[in-house]
Design a protein around this motif. Structure first.
Motif, PDB file in Angstrom:
ATOM      1  N   GLU A 114     -29.564   2.375  40.587  1.00 44.75           N
ATOM      2  CA  GLU A 114     -30.816   1.748  41.027  1.00 44.75           C
ATOM      3  C   GLU A 114     -32.018   2.193  40.198  1.00 44.75           C
ATOM      4  N   ASN A 115     -32.090   3.499  39.881  1.00 41.17           N
ATOM      5  CA  ASN A 115     -33.296   4.033  39.245  1.00 41.17           C
ATOM      6  C   ASN A 115     -33.186   4.250  37.740  1.00 41.17           C
ATOM      7  N   ASP A 116     -31.978   4.274  37.223  1.00 39.43           N
ATOM      8  CA  ASP A 116     -31.805   4.543  35.795  1.00 39.43           C
ATOM      9  C   ASP A 116     -30.555   3.831  35.298  1.00 39.43           C
ATOM     10  N   ARG A 117     -30.673   2.526  35.163  1.00 43.19           N
ATOM     11  CA  ARG A 117     -29.523   1.693  34.802  1.00 43.19           C
ATOM     12  C   ARG A 117     -28.946   2.089  33.433  1.00 43.19           C
ATOM     13  N   LYS A 118     -29.820   2.462  32.490  1.00 43.11           N
ATOM     14  CA  LYS A 118     -29.344   2.822  31.151  1.00 43.11           C
ATOM     15  C   LYS A 118     -28.466   4.072  31.200  1.00 43.11           C
ATOM     16  N   SER A 119     -28.898   5.082  31.963  1.00 45.40           N
ATOM     17  CA  SER A 119     -28.084   6.295  32.087  1.00 45.40           C
ATOM     18  C   SER A 119     -26.794   5.995  32.838  1.00 45.40           C
ATOM     19  N   TYR A 120     -26.883   5.121  33.828  1.00 42.42           N
ATOM     20  CA  TYR A 120     -25.694   4.720  34.585  1.00 42.42           C
ATOM     21  C   TYR A 120     -24.638   4.136  33.654  1.00 42.42           C
ATOM     22  N   ILE A 145     -39.585   9.428  36.209  1.00 36.74           N
ATOM     23  CA  ILE A 145     -39.299   8.702  34.966  1.00 36.74           C
ATOM     24  C   ILE A 145     -37.807   8.791  34.693  1.00 36.74           C
ATOM     25  N   PRO A 146     -37.145   7.660  34.439  1.00 38.69           N
ATOM     26  CA  PRO A 146     -35.706   7.716  34.177  1.00 38.69           C
ATOM     27  C   PRO A 146     -35.359   8.666  33.040  1.00 38.69           C
ATOM     28  N   PHE A 147     -34.237   9.321  33.185  1.00 33.17           N
ATOM     29  CA  PHE A 147     -33.734  10.244  32.175  1.00 33.17           C
ATOM     30  C   PHE A 147     -33.631   9.553  30.820  1.00 33.17           C
ATOM     31  N   SER A 148     -33.239   8.277  30.822  1.00 28.53           N
ATOM     32  CA  SER A 148     -33.058   7.520  29.586  1.00 28.53           C
ATOM     33  C   SER A 148     -34.365   7.186  28.897  1.00 28.53           C
ATOM     34  N   GLU A 149     -35.482   7.405  29.568  1.00 25.90           N
ATOM     35  CA  GLU A 149     -36.793   7.065  29.000  1.00 25.90           C
ATOM     36  C   GLU A 149     -37.665   8.295  28.793  1.00 25.90           C
ATOM     37  N   GLN A 150     -37.049   9.465  28.754  1.00 27.36           N
ATOM     38  CA  GLN A 150     -37.837  10.691  28.624  1.00 27.36           C
ATOM     39  C   GLN A 150     -38.469  10.851  27.243  1.00 27.36           C
ATOM     40  N   GLY A 151     -37.896  10.254  26.234  1.00 24.33           N
ATOM     41  CA  GLY A 151     -38.488  10.354  24.903  1.00 24.33           C
ATOM     42  C   GLY A 151     -39.636   9.374  24.742  1.00 24.33           C
ATOM     43  N   PHE A 193     -22.642  17.032  47.452  1.00 18.64           N
ATOM     44  CA  PHE A 193     -22.386  15.592  47.599  1.00 18.64           C
ATOM     45  C   PHE A 193     -21.093  15.212  46.879  1.00 18.64           C
ATOM     46  N   VAL A 194     -20.897  15.740  45.684  1.00 19.11           N
ATOM     47  CA  VAL A 194     -19.690  15.429  44.912  1.00 19.11           C
ATOM     48  C   VAL A 194     -18.445  15.915  45.641  1.00 19.11           C
ATOM     49  N   GLU A 195     -18.516  17.093  46.214  1.00 24.35           N
ATOM     50  CA  GLU A 195     -17.368  17.643  46.942  1.00 24.35           C
ATOM     51  C   GLU A 195     -16.981  16.750  48.119  1.00 24.35           C
ATOM     52  N   LYS A 196     -17.973  16.168  48.764  1.00 23.17           N
ATOM     53  CA  LYS A 196     -17.723  15.331  49.949  1.00 23.17           C
ATOM     54  C   LYS A 196     -17.349  13.891  49.587  1.00 23.17           C
ATOM     55  N   HIS A 197     -18.026  13.343  48.577  1.00 19.90           N
ATOM     56  CA  HIS A 197     -17.920  11.896  48.327  1.00 19.90           C
ATOM     57  C   HIS A 197     -17.288  11.531  46.983  1.00 19.90           C
ATOM     58  N   GLY A 198     -17.207  12.478  46.071  1.00 23.57           N
ATOM     59  CA  GLY A 198     -16.570  12.203  44.791  1.00 23.57           C
ATOM     60  C   GLY A 198     -17.556  11.874  43.679  1.00 23.57           C
ATOM     61  N   ALA A 199     -17.062  11.992  42.436  1.00 19.59           N
ATOM     62  CA  ALA A 199     -17.907  11.816  41.254  1.00 19.59           C
ATOM     63  C   ALA A 199     -18.405  10.381  41.104  1.00 19.59           C
ATOM     64  N   HIS A 200     -17.582   9.419  41.470  1.00 16.33           N
ATOM     65  CA  HIS A 200     -17.993   8.019  41.292  1.00 16.33           C
ATOM     66  C   HIS A 200     -19.138   7.634  42.230  1.00 16.33           C
ATOM     67  N   GLU A 201     -19.148   8.186  43.418  1.00 15.45           N
ATOM     68  CA  GLU A 201     -20.261   7.914  44.342  1.00 15.45           C
ATOM     69  C   GLU A 201     -21.555   8.528  43.812  1.00 15.45           C
ATOM     70  N   LEU A 202     -21.446   9.721  43.247  1.00 15.67           N
ATOM     71  CA  LEU A 202     -22.628  10.348  42.635  1.00 15.67           C
ATOM     72  C   LEU A 202     -23.141   9.480  41.488  1.00 15.67           C
ATOM     73  N   HIS A 203     -22.229   9.044  40.656  1.00 15.43           N
ATOM     74  CA  HIS A 203     -22.592   8.212  39.511  1.00 15.43           C
ATOM     75  C   HIS A 203     -23.298   6.933  39.964  1.00 15.43           C
ATOM     76  N   ALA A 204     -22.839   6.362  41.077  1.00  6.26           N
ATOM     77  CA  ALA A 204     -23.433   5.121  41.594  1.00  6.26           C
ATOM     78  C   ALA A 204     -24.900   5.313  41.977  1.00  6.26           C
ATOM     79  N   MET A 205     -25.294   6.541  42.286  1.00  9.23           N
ATOM     80  CA  MET A 205     -26.691   6.811  42.652  1.00  9.23           C
ATOM     81  C   MET A 205     -27.649   6.561  41.480  1.00  9.23           C
ATOM     82  N   LEU A 206     -27.119   6.603  40.276  1.00 12.04           N
ATOM     83  CA  LEU A 206     -27.963   6.360  39.101  1.00 12.04           C
ATOM     84  C   LEU A 206     -28.341   4.887  38.950  1.00 12.04           C
TER      85      LEU A 206
END
Length: 311
Positions: A149-155, A178-184, A134-147
């Protein structure tokens, strides 16, 4: 009332440039303490100026731990910090001294104080492969945008160029829901007798101190420090995405003038200080000391407060 079955732990937190280093060294002398850095970036070797690392000649004979233990290309996680800091606390107590955690990385410090438990989420090579494609096709910022909706803190916390970290956050959510930011998860009771001190300061004075600190860092050779890392090929790593490094990387790569990079560095540092204060006030039960004025008097008050808790 103090639990005699638990070991003492002093913690000093506060925003960047508020004066934690000087206060902690003074306190360590008073209580026969040793200092554990609670900063996620001071672990990296060769990153002294931009992280405001306390240098050997500034430590005034007080042992400091968890500084210069990683190479700049290495990753470093809250779980690893928790493990290392917990070990340091035990070793310091074994020497008959008092451990003092000092730092501004709230999640790292909280993980030790409150005994966060982290679930181990195994890597999913198939998912990672899909994300890399996905990153190769769309770029790092598009990947980052996927965060978003589901994990605003990690975004908000993870830089878009830190592709490996973004993929990990997406992977954890994909596997656990479970969001990555809430794993603890937090234990209800700390494993230590914690004396938790916060340093604060009138906002405009703090911001002025931050701006001056950046100017001092530049005078001390921050640009050369960053150039050295850049020439080593250290890019898109956790270390150089830190404030003070990412802005000057933009300058070195021609995305900003030096003047623009410095303005951005100061602005990002002030914003970080604001986020630090918000975290500490919302997440931790802190006794605050305002060090805007009469600093020596306030440090003496801190000494007396801590001694009242320890003895």
């Amino acid at each position: 009332m103090k639990n005699m079955d638990k070991k003492d732990l002093i913690v000093i937190v506060g925003p960047t440039a508020v004066g934690k280093t000087a206060t902690s060294i003074s306190l360590a002398k008073k209580v026969n303490g040793e200092i554990i850095s609670g900063d996620s970036m001071q672990v990296y070797k060769g990153m002294d100026i931009g992280t405001a690392k306390v240098l050997p000649h500034e430590q005034d004979g007080i042992p400091h731990h968890l500084i210069n233990i990683k190479n700049p290309e290495d990753s470093f996680s809250v779980q690893e910090f928790q493990r290392l800091a917990t070990s340091c606390i035990q070793e310091i107590h074994n020497r008959g001294k008092v451990p003092i955690i000092v730092g501004g990385t709230g999640l790292y410090v909280s993980a030790v104080i409150y005994g966060y438990e982290f679930s181990e989420v195994k890597e999913d090579t198939s998912f990672r492969s899909r994300m890399e494609t996905f990153v190769e096709k769309h770029g790092a910022h598009e990947l980052h945008a996927m965060l978003k909706e589901n994990d605003r803190k990690s975004y908000e916390a993870i830089h878009p160029n830190n592709v490996r970290r973004v993929i990990r956050a997406l992977e954890v959510y994909e596997r656990t829901g479970i969001p990555f930011s809430e794993q603890g998860t937090v234990k209800k009771e700390s494993p230590y007798n914690v004396t938790l001190i916060g340093l604060t300061m009138e906002r405009q004075k703090l911001y002025d101190r931050i701006d001056r600190r950046v100017d001092v860092m530049l005078d001390q050779g921050l640009i050369d420090e960053v150039k050295g890392l850049y020439k080593q090929g250290i890019k898109d790593c956790q270390s150089v995405l830190a404030i003070g490094y990412k802005e000057l990387y933009d300058y070195l790569e021609g995305h900003a003038s030096l003047e623009e990079a410095i303005v951005q560095l100061k602005q990002n540092s002030r914003r970080y200080a604001k986020r630090q204060l918000t975290w500490f006030r919302n997440k931790m039960d802190i006794t605050w000391f305002d060090v805007t004025d009469h600093v020596e008097q306030k440090v003496q008050e801190i000494h007396e407060f801590v001694e009242g808790k320890l003895y």
